[in-house]
Design an enzyme around this catalytic site. Structure first.
Site, short mmCIF file in Angstrom:
data_model
loop_
_atom_site.label_atom_id
_atom_site.label_comp_id
_atom_site.label_asym_id
_atom_site.label_seq_id
_atom_site.Cartn_x
_atom_site.Cartn_y
_atom_site.Cartn_z
N SER A 31 0.86 -1.08 -0.01
CA SER A 31 0.06 0.07 0.20
C SER A 31 1.03 1.06 -0.03
O SER A 31 1.66 1.31 0.97
CB SER A 31 -0.75 -0.13 1.27
OG SER A 31 -1.61 1.31 1.22
N THR A 84 1.08 4.11 1.38
CA THR A 84 0.99 5.11 2.31
C THR A 84 1.96 5.36 3.01
O THR A 84 2.07 6.42 4.05
CB THR A 84 -0.17 4.56 3.21
OG1 THR A 84 0.27 3.22 3.74
CG2 THR A 84 -1.47 4.37 2.51
N SER A 102 7.47 -0.01 11.56
CA SER A 102 6.50 0.37 10.92
C SER A 102 7.03 1.44 9.87
O SER A 102 8.15 1.56 9.58
CB SER A 102 5.59 1.22 11.95
OG SER A 102 6.30 2.40 12.30
N LYS A 103 5.93 2.03 9.28
CA LYS A 103 6.52 2.86 8.07
C LYS A 103 7.12 4.32 8.66
O LYS A 103 7.72 4.87 8.01
CB LYS A 103 5.54 3.24 7.11
CG LYS A 103 5.01 1.98 6.22
CD LYS A 103 4.14 2.30 5.48
CE LYS A 103 3.65 1.02 4.56
NZ LYS A 103 2.36 1.05 3.66
N ARG A 104 7.09 4.29 10.02
CA ARG A 104 7.66 5.38 10.64
C ARG A 104 8.98 5.26 11.18
O ARG A 104 9.80 6.13 11.32
CB ARG A 104 6.97 5.91 11.95
CG ARG A 104 5.47 6.49 11.76
CD ARG A 104 4.84 6.91 12.91
NE ARG A 104 4.64 5.71 13.79
CZ ARG A 104 3.89 4.66 13.86
NH1 ARG A 104 2.70 4.85 13.11
NH2 ARG A 104 3.59 3.82 14.86
#
Length: 302
Positions: free
Chosen positions: A10, A12, A239-241
């Site tokens: 995804s 995002t 996470s994407k962070r």
């Protein structure tokens, strides 16, 4: 019917090493079995999509040495398929006017996606539905039958989840018109001929929901494999962070993709040495080697 696997990011946020490991394992499973392999960009939740991120993710997967058969498929171009499936499910769906805050206020038990839906709107009369539509567009929920759904996971073994008890009736289309992940992924996997799904174990509980939808739609269910997650040194999931563990950050500081691939292989039970391409790993790969518990990313050797 020919076999086919897939990876479905995804756009995002940036891909991190955990995403890369999932992509690598799903690719290896397909290539070892001489199955087809598809890349699907799951971009239907438009408000959360970051411009240019899909193209960046595709470029980073190629940098790792992964490929796929045919052009990438964009989920946002498949809404006609999702609409058709929703029409076929009409006898099993009802309108829901509850907000997330209202559901949370009901003090319901929590499942993997938040509070269990208590069925507030399941039996509204036509007049009640018409009244509520004046102030709030409805979401559409699936009536979930009670009882556990059992399936075999190629990594984790026998599994069973009672969706009715854990989640309740779940959303197929949100009030803003966006199709929910559970419906879109089931429709797309079936219409794209996906027969094997390898993904992170965080999605394991949703498998029962997807099996229910496959059965209601009369579709072939894929084989399932859920890889336990790669976690940070502090025990938290990536996470994407986690910018320092993103593929873009690794590329920016000059990491060798062969070292990255070899590291991910070692986290997955393969003796890969200091560097390897994905194709080097095909002969080493086995689902039975994948650890059945989460693995820490450890110190990066690149």
């Amino acid at each position: 019917m020919s076999e086919r696997g897939r990876f479905a990011p995804s756009p995002t946020g940036e891909l991190h090493l955990g995403n890369a490991r999932t992509a690598l394992l799903s690719w290896l499973w397909s290539r070892q079995e001489r199955a087809g392999y598809a890349l699907r960009v799951e971009d239907i939740d438009r408000p959360r999509i970051r411009p240019g991120m899909a193209e960046q993710q595709l470029d980073e997967l190629r940098w790792l040495g992964l490929d796929w058969d045919g052009p990438p498929v964009f989920q946002s171009a498949r809404t006609a398929c999702h609409e058709d499936a929703l029409r076929r499910l009409a006898d099993h769906v009802y309108e829901c006017f509850c907000s997330r805050a209202e559901i949370a206020a009901a003090s319901a038990p929590h499942g993997d996606e938040g509070p269990r839906y208590p069925g507030t709107c399941a039996n509204l009369t036509r007049a009640q539905r018409e009244e509520r539509r004046r102030t709030r567009p409805p979401s559409l929920r699936l009536r979930v039958p009670p009882g556990a759904v059992a399936f075999h996971d190629q990594i984790l073994g026998p599994q069973a989840f009672d969706t009715h008890q854990l989640v309740g009736d779940f959303v197929l289309r949100r009030g803003d018109g966006v199709f929910a992940y559970q419906l879109a992924v089931v429709v797309d996997d079936a219409t794209m001929g996906i027969t094997q799904v390898l993904r992170g174990s965080d999605l394991l509980p949703s498998t029962a929901r997807q099996i229910l939808l496959h059965r209601l739609l009369g579709q072939r269910e894929p084989r399932w494999a859920h890889a336990p997650l790669v976690i940070a040194a502090n025990g938290e999931r990536l996470s994407k962070r986690d910018q320092s563990l993103s593929l873009s950050a690794l590329r920016a500081r000059g990491a060798d993709p062969r070292q990255v691939v070899a590291h991910l292989a070692r986290l997955s039970g393969m003796e890969a040495g200091d560097g390897a391409s994905p194709r080097d790993l095909i002969k080493l790969f086995s689902l039975s080697k994948v650890p059945q518990t989460s693995v820490a990313i450890g110190a990066l050797p690149y």
